[in-house]
Design a protein around this motif. Structure first.
Motif, PDB file in Angstrom:
ATOM      1  N   UNK A  68      87.783  56.846 -38.260  1.00 42.96           N
ATOM      2  CA  UNK A  68      87.947  57.315 -39.722  1.00 42.96           C
ATOM      3  C   UNK A  68      89.235  57.031 -40.344  1.00 42.96           C
ATOM      4  N   UNK A  69      89.609  56.428 -41.358  1.00 45.63           N
ATOM      5  CA  UNK A  69      90.911  55.846 -41.933  1.00 45.63           C
ATOM      6  C   UNK A  69      91.708  57.272 -42.310  1.00 45.63           C
ATOM      7  N   UNK A  70      92.796  57.111 -42.358  1.00 46.07           N
ATOM      8  CA  UNK A  70      93.566  58.027 -43.129  1.00 46.07           C
ATOM      9  C   UNK A  70      93.453  57.912 -44.683  1.00 46.07           C
ATOM     10  N   UNK A  71      93.546  59.110 -45.404  1.00 51.84           N
ATOM     11  CA  UNK A  71      93.392  59.125 -46.878  1.00 51.84           C
ATOM     12  C   UNK A  71      94.426  58.234 -47.464  1.00 51.84           C
ATOM     13  N   UNK A  73      97.170  56.161 -45.706  1.00 53.81           N
ATOM     14  CA  UNK A  73      97.796  54.863 -45.021  1.00 53.81           C
ATOM     15  C   UNK A  73      96.533  53.979 -44.285  1.00 53.81           C
ATOM     16  N   UNK A  74      97.095  53.233 -43.661  1.00 54.90           N
ATOM     17  CA  UNK A  74      96.195  52.372 -42.954  1.00 54.90           C
ATOM     18  C   UNK A  74      95.708  52.665 -41.526  1.00 54.90           C
ATOM     19  N   UNK A  75      96.209  53.843 -41.182  1.00 52.33           N
ATOM     20  CA  UNK A  75      96.039  54.350 -39.698  1.00 52.33           C
ATOM     21  C   UNK A  75      94.419  54.872 -39.626  1.00 52.33           C
ATOM     22  N   UNK A  76      93.850  54.352 -38.549  1.00 53.40           N
ATOM     23  CA  UNK A  76      92.498  54.788 -38.277  1.00 53.40           C
ATOM     24  C   UNK A  76      92.683  55.560 -36.656  1.00 53.40           C
ATOM     25  N   UNK A  77      91.604  56.465 -36.790  1.00 50.72           N
ATOM     26  CA  UNK A  77      91.397  57.386 -35.559  1.00 50.72           C
ATOM     27  C   UNK A  77      89.931  57.354 -35.284  1.00 50.72           C
ATOM     28  N   UNK A  78      89.675  57.440 -33.808  1.00 51.99           N
ATOM     29  CA  UNK A  78      88.267  57.825 -33.633  1.00 51.99           C
ATOM     30  C   UNK A  78      87.778  58.949 -33.930  1.00 51.99           C
ATOM     31  N   UNK A  79      86.474  59.042 -34.131  1.00 56.12           N
ATOM     32  CA  UNK A  79      85.988  60.085 -34.703  1.00 56.12           C
ATOM     33  C   UNK A  79      86.014  61.471 -33.666  1.00 56.12           C
ATOM     34  N   UNK A 108      82.644  59.665 -44.774  1.00 55.53           N
ATOM     35  CA  UNK A 108      82.381  59.429 -46.185  1.00 55.53           C
ATOM     36  C   UNK A 108      83.278  60.426 -47.303  1.00 55.53           C
ATOM     37  N   UNK A 109      83.692  61.506 -46.871  1.00 54.43           N
ATOM     38  CA  UNK A 109      84.444  62.368 -47.257  1.00 54.43           C
ATOM     39  C   UNK A 109      85.988  62.033 -47.541  1.00 54.43           C
ATOM     40  N   UNK A 110      86.425  61.220 -46.512  1.00 56.88           N
ATOM     41  CA  UNK A 110      87.520  60.704 -46.531  1.00 56.88           C
ATOM     42  C   UNK A 110      87.572  59.536 -47.374  1.00 56.88           C
ATOM     43  N   UNK A 111      86.529  58.704 -47.037  1.00 59.22           N
ATOM     44  CA  UNK A 111      86.490  57.661 -48.003  1.00 59.22           C
ATOM     45  C   UNK A 111      86.672  57.579 -49.581  1.00 59.22           C
TER      46      UNK A 111
END
Length: 466
Positions: A68-71, A73-79, A108-111
């Motif tokens: 899931x990406x950060x709202x 920045x480009x940081x991504x974190x595993x679910x 989907x919420x974050x995206x």
């Protein structure tokens, strides 16, 4: 067991066109109310309500997209590391998402909000909570609260819930009609072909292992694999203890009648359709509502009612006591901490007691001594240090713990908070039956009273602000 009452909820409703709702506190202390940010290390964030230990228990796993990406920045974190993403957003971007557990599809919420925040300023959607409001301007900071008070956010959550329910029902119907199912019994290794109900009915009938009606289960293959993996790891499905070999495990489950799953383990919730029916409600809450409807048609007969005492947990260790008197005695004898004496010496009212208890809970949870501010690796090390140095009774200044953030319970099922009292001592003295005279307010000089009222100062201050 959740608290039966809500201690405090501070929320400013956002306006749709750039309005900023601010929460400020006047006084000698700064306001720090966002997810544990404040006293001590700002990295120690508590992102959701905690629960004191109950037995038996379980863990919750998350399911969905690989990351899931950060709202912002480009940081991504595993679910599976959703908490790390939430911590990243609150520390790096100062945004808090309320009631995350009620979001049906977090990715989907974050995206969605990631896209919306590129179209309009964040203050068009979020409440703004200002901390350190009495400090110099350069030391003040704003945090943004995204919650379902905003109609757009509420609609988004409801749509995600509907979409998730639609997908689950489609998956359930597909599994009900599937005739190519292949599975092996976990207890006798017998092989079954055809429909999933054949295997489930066999385990219920032959091995007294009933996980529910087949029509109420979804993602059955994953469910069975999860259970099989636990058995392969020599773990009991109910009490979740681990044994040295398979025969010992089988004997344990048979003798203890543990051929059932642990209902408190939220890992299994996603395999039952009932948990997807209503936003924010688990199967227990839905079942409770059904039971209430049945009781409405019955006579009110409370003759067989038995009240089960709720155990309160010590502030410093895992000791539980059925009565608050026993808990106070334990804390005084074992930890040299006399809450009643502290209450009397400091003249604490109910709300100040709540703040003090929540403050101590927070510090102990973070393994930090509130007497010398040293942080330890474990609660056991902290407890040893505090008892040897007698720091349990060394409370910091009132302005440290008498803050708005400590209205919120550190543990959502903290029974100790329910037993606090405004009276001088309900536990160590008999009730006083003396008549207390009540003196009415002198209204003979009503005009002078109105002129000297503090309300005049508050109204003047409000007019100057506007």
């Amino acid at each position: 067991m959740a608290l039966p009452f809500l201690l405090c909820r501070v929320m400013a409703a956002p306006k749709t066109q750039g309005a900023v709702a601010r929460l400020e506190e006047d006084g000698d202390g700064s306001c720090s109310t966002v997810a544990g940010v404040g006293y001590g290390d700002s990295k120690d964030c508590i992102l959701e309500p905690l629960s004191l230990p109950e037995s038996p228990g379980g863990t919750t796993t998350l399911e969905g997209s690989p990351s899931v990406p950060c709202i912002f920045c480009e940081e991504h974190f595993p679910v599976a590391e959703q908490d790390k993403l939430l911590k990243h957003m609150i520390i790096e971007h100062k945004i808090v998402i309320a009631d995350v557990k009620l979001v049906a599809d977090f990715q989907r919420y974050v995206l969605y909000w990631r896209k919306r925040f590129t179209e309009q300023p964040i203050t068009d959607f979020c409440s703004v909570i200002r901390i350190n409001s009495t400090a110099p301007f350069e030391e003040q900071d704003n945090y943004f609260l995204l919650c379902d008070v905003l109609p757009e956010d509420r609609i988004l959550r409801e749509e995600l819930q509907k979409q998730r329910l639609k997908e689950i029902l489609e998956q359930q119907q597909q599994e009900r009609n599937d005739t190519n199912f292949h599975g092996i019994c976990m207890f006798c290794n017998e092989e079954f072909l055809g429909n999933r109900s054949v295997l489930l009915n066999h385990m219920a009938r032959e091995h007294a292992f009933n996980i529910g009606l087949p029509d109420n289960i979804v993602n059955c293959n994953e469910f069975l694999c999860t259970l099989q993996k636990k058995l392969d790891n020599l773990q009991c499905l109910y009490c979740e203890k681990t044994f040295r070999d398979k025969n010992t495990l089988k004997d344990h489950m048979r003798k203890k009648q543990h051929r059932k799953i642990n209902p408190k383990n939220r890992e299994y919730d996603r395999f039952y359709v009932i948990n997807y029916l209503e936003l924010g409600k688990s199967w227990e809450e839905v079942q409770l509502e059904d039971d209430r409807e049945l009781l409405d048609h019955q006579e009110d007969d409370w003759s067989d009612w038995e009240e089960h005492p709720a155990s309160a947990v010590c502030l410093f260790c895992e000791k539980q006591a059925e009565t608050i008197e026993k808990l106070y005695v334990h804390m005084e004898d074992a930890h040299k901490f006399d809450l009643l004496k502290i209450k009397s010496e400091l003249g604490l009212n109910f709300y100040q007691q709540v703040k003090l208890v929540n403050f101590i809970r927070r510090q102990v949870h973070q393994c930090r001594c509130y007497g010398c501010h040293v942080k330890f690796k474990s609660k056991a090390d902290l407890r040893t240090h505090m008892e040897e140095t007698k720091h349990t009774s060394l409370l910091p200044d009132r302005k440290t713990w008498d803050q708005l953030e400590y209205y919120f319970p550190t543990y959502e099922n903290d029974t100790l908070l329910c037993t606090l009292s405004d009276s001088e001592s309900d536990l160590t003295a008999q009730d006083q039956n003396e008549d207390v005279p009540i003196i009415s307010e002198d209204t003979s000089k009503l005009y002078a009273l109105k002129q000297s009222s503090i309300l005049n100062q508050l109204l003047l201050r409000e007019c100057l602000k506007n």
